[in-house]
Design an enzyme around this catalytic site. Structure first.
Site, mmCIF file in Angstrom:
data_model
loop_
_atom_site.group_PDB
_atom_site.id
_atom_site.type_symbol
_atom_site.label_atom_id
_atom_site.label_comp_id
_atom_site.label_asym_id
_atom_site.label_seq_id
_atom_site.Cartn_x
_atom_site.Cartn_y
_atom_site.Cartn_z
ATOM 1 N N THR A 125 -7.191 -6.374 4.673
ATOM 2 C CA THR A 125 -7.659 -7.475 5.514
ATOM 3 C C THR A 125 -7.332 -7.231 6.989
ATOM 4 O O THR A 125 -6.344 -6.553 7.306
ATOM 5 C CB THR A 125 -6.982 -8.789 5.053
ATOM 6 O OG1 THR A 125 -7.143 -9.776 6.060
ATOM 7 C CG2 THR A 125 -5.493 -8.618 4.804
ATOM 8 N N ASP A 126 -8.132 -7.831 7.861
ATOM 9 C CA ASP A 126 -7.836 -7.735 9.301
ATOM 10 C C ASP A 126 -6.547 -8.468 9.652
ATOM 11 O O ASP A 126 -6.003 -8.288 10.741
ATOM 12 C CB ASP A 126 -9.017 -8.271 10.133
ATOM 13 C CG ASP A 126 -9.366 -9.730 9.867
ATOM 14 O OD1 ASP A 126 -8.744 -10.353 8.984
ATOM 15 O OD2 ASP A 126 -10.276 -10.250 10.548
ATOM 16 N N GLU A 127 -6.049 -9.312 8.716
ATOM 17 C CA GLU A 127 -4.840 -10.084 9.017
ATOM 18 C C GLU A 127 -3.612 -9.190 9.182
ATOM 19 O O GLU A 127 -2.597 -9.628 9.721
ATOM 20 C CB GLU A 127 -4.608 -11.163 7.943
ATOM 21 C CG GLU A 127 -5.792 -12.107 7.876
ATOM 22 C CD GLU A 127 -5.566 -13.399 7.104
ATOM 23 O OE1 GLU A 127 -4.420 -13.860 7.010
ATOM 24 O OE2 GLU A 127 -6.562 -13.953 6.608
ATOM 25 N N TYR A 153 1.534 -13.690 3.325
ATOM 26 C CA TYR A 153 0.327 -13.040 2.781
ATOM 27 C C TYR A 153 0.020 -11.751 3.551
ATOM 28 O O TYR A 153 -0.111 -10.677 2.967
ATOM 29 C CB TYR A 153 -0.880 -13.989 2.839
ATOM 30 C CG TYR A 153 -2.211 -13.287 2.691
ATOM 31 C CD1 TYR A 153 -2.575 -12.685 1.489
ATOM 32 C CD2 TYR A 153 -3.110 -13.189 3.765
ATOM 33 C CE1 TYR A 153 -3.797 -12.017 1.352
ATOM 34 C CE2 TYR A 153 -4.326 -12.526 3.637
ATOM 35 C CZ TYR A 153 -4.661 -11.939 2.425
ATOM 36 O OH TYR A 153 -5.861 -11.276 2.300
ATOM 37 N N LYS A 157 0.085 -7.740 2.362
ATOM 38 C CA LYS A 157 -1.084 -6.847 2.419
ATOM 39 C C LYS A 157 -0.765 -5.623 3.289
ATOM 40 O O LYS A 157 -1.152 -4.500 2.969
ATOM 41 C CB LYS A 157 -2.305 -7.586 2.968
ATOM 42 C CG LYS A 157 -2.852 -8.681 2.073
ATOM 43 C CD LYS A 157 -3.415 -8.180 0.745
ATOM 44 C CE LYS A 157 -4.697 -7.405 0.889
ATOM 45 N NZ LYS A 157 -5.239 -7.018 -0.449
#
Ligand code: NAD
Ligand code: TYD
Length: 339
Positions: A125-127, A153, A157
């Site tokens: 994810t870009d997060e 979260y 990741k």
């Protein structure tokens, strides 16, 4: 090719299963999914009718289960979607995020080492890049942007991504990683912004917007995410990270107002609630690498995709009503009652 898709009973994984069955009917797809609250076997009803599809219920962090499946199936490619994916739940209880997202990834890669594969692909994810300031619209995440996480979260990741790259270097595992922006579309669990707002607006219930609603997300129609992953696993370079996004930035308030307008519902349904702790301000992907190397471009604009998504939720009310009737209602009460 024999392809393992983990987390295929969830939102993006299920869309990917259908994308592969449609575009690569010569391949076999095996889905391994634990069927957590976010996994829904009903979503895979049509896939179950295909002779080249198999569903297995199991946990990616369960070594015995994973190794047994690899021994039986001799996979060529593994695409790991399985994850705990909701930021708000990770704030409430981080532990399962670390177990599934990090240890689950390790277990899958250990099985890949033991039994051999052509490609292990990690859906990220870009997060993992943290967030960008609202007053710098010129800034975007590239693959070189440092990892800088905000929530349990995104930290889980990012940890998994680092482990994947470590397995590539240390054990020469043929890996790839994609980091995508926010997805939306069919089968999206109604705890996430877009399906939550659609389902609540249809019931004339209040729409809980965090803070001032000025946070920006870069929305990608889920089928465009699937086409990008499909390209990367078949043509992408081993050991590489590819960012995926379609330059569709919107503030949360813009998204919610668009949904209300398309459903012909009043803006008075919007309720501003206490902000999410550590709330990331803006995500924005620079997809130049996947475009120039693999020729990928998104096909669906936000204006088109949001209309299609709303239509899907109107046509498939049974699917999300079943979810809302179940345990999810307790979650909503817990999360929003004192906000
Ligand atoms: P989701 O929560 O809708 O689905 C997750 C699926 O994984 C569910 O079917 C669940 O049952 C399964 N699962 C959870 N724990 C498991 C375990 N231990 N073993 C086996 N299966 C397990 O998630 P999603 O939105 O479809 O996201 C899929 C992947 O894409 C995740 O890795 C997520 O981090 C990533 N991602 C999501 C987005 C987004 O906007 N939703 C954007 C970028 C990346
Ligand atoms: P979400 O769909 O949870 O995705 P992510 O946090 O991974 O980006 O949330 C998208 C944006 O919408 C995020 O800025 C938080 C906000 N949001 C609300 O304002 N209200 C809500 O009820 C939810 C679930 C999210």
């Amino acid at each position: 090719m024999n392809i393992l898709v983990t987390g295929g009973a969830g939102f993006i994984g299920a869309n990917f299963v259908y994308y592969e069955l449609k575009n690569h009917p010569e391949d076999r797809i095996v889905c391994l999914d634990k069927l957590t609250y976010a996994g829904n076997l009903q979503t895979l009803d049509d896939a179950m009718k295909c002779s080249n599809f198999r569903f297995v219920k199991g946990d990616i962090a369960d070594r015995e289960c994973v190794f047994k499946l690899f021994e039986e199936e001799h996979f060529d490619i593994v695409v790991n979607f399985a994850a705990e994916s909701h930021v708000d739940r990770s704030v409430e209880n981080p532990e399962i995020f670390l177990k599934t997202n990090i240890l689950g990834t390790q277990t899958l890669m250990d099985a890949c080492r033991e039994y051999g594969i052509v490609r292990y692909h990690q859906v990220s994810t870009d997060e993992v890049y943290g967030d960008l300031p609202l007053d710098r619209p010129d800034l975007f995440f590239t693959e070189e942007t440092p990892i800088h996480t905000s929530s349990p979260y995104s930290a889980s990741k990012a940890s998994a991504d680092l482990l994947v790259l470590a397995y590539a270097r240390t054990f020469k595992l043929p890996v790839s990683i994609t980091r995508c922006s926010n997805n939306y579309g069919p089968y999206h669990f109604p705890e996430k912004l877009i399906p939550l707002m659609i389902s609540r607006a249809l019931a004339d219930e209040s729409l809980p917007v965090y803070g001032k609603g000025e946070n920006v997300r870069d929305w990608l129609y889920v089928e465009d995410h699937c086409s990008a992953i499909d390209l990367v696993i078949r043509k992408g370079r081993v050991g590489e990270v590819y960012n995926i996004g379609g330059h569709n930035e919107r503030t949360n308030l813009e998204v919610v107002k668009t949904i209300l307008r398309l459903l012909n519902k009043p803006e008075s349904l919007i309720t501003y609630v206490t902000d999410r702790p550590g709330h990331d301000m803006r995500y924005a992907i620079d997809p130049t690498k996947i475009h120039t190397e693999l020729g990928w471009l998104p096909e669906t604009s936000f204006d088109e995709g949001i209309k299609r998504t709303i239509q899907w939720y109107l046509d498939n009310e049974d699917w999300w009503q079943n979810i809302l009737k179940g345990d999810y209602q307790n979650y909503y009460e817990r999360m929003y009652s004192n906000r």
